[in-house]
Motif scaffolding. Structure first.
Motif: not given
Lengths: 517, 430
Positions: B330-354
């Motif tokens: 991260a010191e050497e790179w500017n990091i950009y991220a774009a995430q595309a999704s239709d909004g589905d996720n496993m409910s059990s995974d939500n906490a971990k993602s956050v």
């Protein structure tokens, strides 16, 4: 074409590629023919080699090597470039500038034969015309034009820095719109010397800066209405009305312009005046240059200085330059000035050297006088398109071109053929064609006729309508808006019939809000 | 006669005029560019564009006669059959011969067409957009330096010796101290030899000899190059701004993502890429797709290969974290991220993602854009505000001090406005 056996040793060049030595050799050979054999008289020449892109550049700034900056030149460049890249339009082979030394541009892509043609055409043909035609002598200052443009460019870019792009653009837009109405058509007190012009402007500016005193602003102004109202004719006389040079009038008399704004108008006016002779001599100028290059190339060929191949290449481009499509041809777009000019020059030489009985009747002074070259040189020096055609267009040429005249009256369902190339029609045809090249007749006659400086300061213009042809309305309105921006008050344009003095149409533009400073 | 070669003169003399022209026609050009970019494919968005604007705004009016009405006379060439008094059917579109002449200049009231260069197109296209956090938050930049020439110094390594300066100093010193030149000594020696050979006047020989001796001594005492003459090129090290960026494209490729949704996502990614390329010298792209497991793939696979499986977003975030650790410090790179999704996720995974997003990913990123793509015909439902699983999850993380932006996109037309909204200047850093 007579076949001349050429000795390879005497060829000026061989092949299509050009280089400086070849150009130099060809120039010397051409110079010999032009000055010694044809008796031309030219400004010193300067030939500049440029690329296609630079040619486009030069195009867009009305052919001048240096020009001030304005968006309209960018627009023309964008359009020309598009046309060129798409192949809709080729580039001119040359541009020549009426200056001393006379600058001719030649393009690097041209073949050696084309360069030869261009040197003959521009550096000798146009150059001779610029130096000798009386209109150019009277109206333009070939020595000073480049210096003046340099001054104009610097002055305008300084103004842009000082007053902002938008303010400068506003004045220039208006001035460009009035460019056709910015020339003096009749000689009067005039300063030809553009260098002096620059110096005077600098002095005016310095004097103003030195004598500036803010206190003057606080001096109370005399109350309005104290002076007795002047009579209309007195008022007109005071303002020099009627005045057809609208730019000149605004520069001198517009009440709300700043000094630098007046100077911008002056610059545009000078440039318009500089180009005025060129507009009046299209046929003659091109005719002269085309006749000269034709003579020179033929002589070079006769004396074996260029090869048969080069001469054929020349003939190919020459014939396409002087090609005149007929009226019902898809390619027809008016009379080709090269074609008409070239044909008339040849005709004059023919009349002078080998006249027919008819020619003797029509041109008693010219027919059979011999030395055709002297006769055309004389014509080049003393005429403009209109008078040239009126004087020299011969019945034989009218027959050759099968000229006829058409009357288009908007009230009739049909066009009427008025005159054709026969005994009854020659004189009328000639007169009508000449009028087709008379700028005084071609351009609408618009004059400033009145303004009440003590009253509402409304500026009144008249357009004297000939043949019932009115002005294009939306453009007229836009130009009036520009005039109002400069004048600062209401502007009215009345279209008056030149026959009955009846008012045909009125346009008015109200005073702009917050203009002047 | 003079021949002057102007071909090497500065090119683009009309550039200033062109800029003035573009400024003049600004509104129309911008509109034309927007229209054009809506129509064409993303791949060739970088090319120049032929734009058409109405001539109205760039008209140059002048007083001239109207093209119809009144009485006009023309003289034209090419009569074949007419005699006086004949009548001719009025040709379509205006008067006789002269009618054609008017249109020949091609000016008229038509639309005005011209070509914008690629640079101009992109400038207008991306106008007013600004990257958020152009400056790296972490000021660990001292890691990367570059040397810049900065004058001369009297000390340095021999490799940096500046010969020109050194010799100049040496010359001026030698002149000032009147060190005899070699030629002068040579001349003196010649004179002496001549004198000796001719065997003349011993006094003269003696004098010459003394003088020569003095000269030699002087030239020995005053060195040709003195240490005080020597100059070295001086370099200064300046911290190098990080001029490279990496862009992470994260996309859900589970069955619920339709081609339409992928297309939307692709368009967004392309815009972002284009945009980053304008700002950074080098831009890397990493494609990470995920179903219930995530994988770094190439572009082709990313967009076009089908995959089945459930949806576990955190796997993609983990993968991204891993790639960053491995290849993009991260010191050497500017990091950009774009995430595309239709909004589905496993409910059990939500906490971990956050947790991952908040604690691991966002601190690394300059910017993280979450684009929720939806089917076009489906807009009624989500427009009514039914928030998807993932949207609700990410919303917990969103706060003014975190570089996270979320937008919904339903149709192609919305891509560019949403993109603009995300990167428009006033929003920057929000």
């Amino acid at each position: 074409m007579s076949v001349v056996i050429t000795k390879p040793g005497t060829l000026l060049y061989d092949g299509v590629d050009w280089d400086y030595d070849k150009v130099k050799r060809v120039y010397d050979a051409i110079e010999h023919i032009a000055l010694k054999e044809m008796g031309l008289d030219v400004y010193p020449n300067q030939i500049e080699v440029i690329t296609a892109e630079q040619m486009l550049d030069a195009y867009s700034s009305i052919g001048m090597p240096l020009m001030y900056k304005h968006w309209s030149f960018g627009k023309h460049f964008a359009r020309d470039e598009m046309m060129y890249r798409k192949g809709y339009r080729g580039l001119a082979y040359e541009i020549v500038i009426n200056s001393s030394p006379c600058i001719s541009y030649i393009m690097e892509e041209n073949t050696m034969t084309m360069q030869t043609l261009v040197i003959a055409h521009a550096a000798f043909g146009h150059n001779h015309f610029f130096k000798n035609n009386q209109l150019f002598q009277q109206w333009t200052d070939a020595e000073g034009i480049l210096d003046y443009l340099e001054f104009a460019k610097t002055f305008i870019s300084q103004c842009e820095e000082r007053y902002g792009h938008a303010a400068v653009e506003r004045v220039l837009d208006a001035a460009h719109a009035l460019m056709n109405q910015g020339v003096h058509k009749y000689p009067k007190k005039r300063s030809l010397d553009l260098r002096l012009e620059q110096k005077r402007e600098r002095e005016r500016q310095e004097y103003q800066d030195q004598t500036f005193n803010d206190l003057w602003r606080t001096v109370p102004k005399p109350a309005a209405g104290q002076r007795p109202p002047k009579s209309v004719s007195e008022r007109k006389k005071l303002l020099g009305l009627p005045e057809e040079n609208i730019l000149y009038f605004l520069e001198k008399k517009a009440p709300r312009l700043e000094h630098w704004q007046r100077e911008l108008l002056r610059i545009v006016r000078h440039i318009a005046q500089y180009f005025y002779p060129q507009k009046q001599t299209k046929v003659m100028n091109e005719g002269c240059a085309t006749y000269v290059h034709y003579q020179i190339m033929s002589r070079l060929h006769e004396t074996g200085q260029i090869s048969e191949g080069a001469f054929l290449e020349f003939l190919h481009s020459h014939t396409s330059v002087v090609f005149q499509p007929e009226f019902d041809d898809k390619r027809f777009s008016g009379i080709n000035p090269y074609a008409l000019g070239f044909a008339m020059m040849q005709d004059i030489v023919r009349i002078a050297e080998k006249p027919t009985e008819e020619d003797r009747q029509w041109f008693p002074d010219l027919a059979g006088r011999g030395d055709g070259m002297a006769a055309v040189r004389d014509a080049w020096a003393n005429y403009r398109d209109e008078s040239f055609i009126l004087q020299y267009l011969s019945p034989q040429l009218m027959r050759k071109l099968k000229m006829f005249s058409v009357r288009d009256d908007a009230e009739d369902p049909y066009l009427l053929v008025d005159h054709i190339h026969n005994e009854r029609g020659y004189r009328s045809l000639r007169k009508m064609l000449a009028r087709q090249y008379d700028l005084g007749y071609l351009e609408p006659d618009i004059q400033i006729v009145d303004v009440d400086l003590a009253g509402d300061r409304k500026l009144i213009l008249h357009h004297r309508v000939t043949n019932g042809v009115l002005l294009d309305e939306s453009d007229a309105k836009a130009v009036l808006r520009h005039i109002a921006n400069l004048w600062g008050y209401e502007v009215q344009l009345i279209e008056v019939s030149s026959i009955s003095e009846a008012i045909l149409k009125e346009h008015a533009v109200t005073a702009p809000s917050g203009v002047g400073g | 006669m003079n021949i002057i070669d102007r071909r090497l003169n500065p090119q683009g003399k009309s550039l200033a005029n062109r800029q003035r022209f573009l400024r003049r026609a600004k509104e129309q050009v911008v509109k034309a560019v927007r229209d054009a970019s809506g129509k064409r494919g993303i791949q060739d968005i970088e090319n120049g564009e032929k734009v058409t604007i109405s001539a109205g705004g760039v008209r140059e009016p002048s007083f001239h006669r109207a093209s119809s009405g009144g009485v006009r006379d023309y003289v034209v060439p090419g009569n074949k059959e007419y005699v006086e008094g004949d009548t001719i059917q009025r040709p379509d579109g205006g008067g006789g011969g002269r009618g054609n002449e008017g249109s020949a200049d091609g000016d008229g009231e038509d639309d005005f067409r011209f070509v914008l260069s690629r640079e101009e197109f992109l400038d207008i296209f991306l106008e007013d957009l600004e990257l958020p956090d152009l400056v790296k938050q972490k000021v660990k930049q001292s890691e990367s330096h570059s040397l810049v020439r900065a004058g001369y110094s009297s000390s340095g390594s021999p490799a940096n010796l500046n010969l020109v300066r050194t010799m100049r100093n040496s010359l001026s010193r030698r002149m000032a101290l009147k060190r005899p030149r070699r030629a002068e000594i040579q001349e003196m020696e010649d004179l002496l030899r001549e004198a000796e050979e001719s065997g003349e006047d011993a006094e003269q020989i003696q004098m010459l000899r003394e003088q020569l001796e003095k000269f030699v001594l002087r030239s020995r005492r005053i060195p040709f190059i003195d240490p005080i003459d020597v100059r070295y090129n001086r370099f200064e090290s300046v911290p190098k701004p990080i001029a490279q960026a990496v862009m992470f494209c994260l996309m859900d490729v589970s069955g619920s993502m339709t081609e339409h949704m992928k297309d939307l996502a692709k368009r967004f990614f392309m815009l972002l890429f284009l945009f980053l390329k304008r700002r950074y010298r080098a831009v890397d792209i990493v494609f990470i797709r995920h179903t219930h497991e995530a994988k770094e793939v190439d572009e082709e696979t990313f967009f076009y290969s089908a995959e089945t499986g459930g949806t576990v977003v955190s796997t993609a975030l983990e993968e991204m974290q891993k790639v960053v650790q491995e290849r993009y410090p991260a010191e050497e790179w500017n990091i950009y991220a774009a995430q595309a999704s239709d909004g589905d996720n496993m409910s059990s995974d939500n906490a971990k993602s956050v947790g991952l997003l908040r604690d691991a990913i966002l601190p690394l990123c300059q910017y993280f854009a979450y684009i929720e793509v939806a089917a076009e015909h489906n807009m009624g439902l989500s427009a009514l505000g039914r928030e998807t699983e993932l949207w609700r999850t990410y919303k917990q993380v969103q706060s003014p001090d975190r570089p996270l932006a979320m937008r919904r996109v339903r149709s192609r037309r919305e891509i560019f406005p949403v993109f603009r909204e995300l990167f428009s200047r006033e929003k920057a850093g929000a």
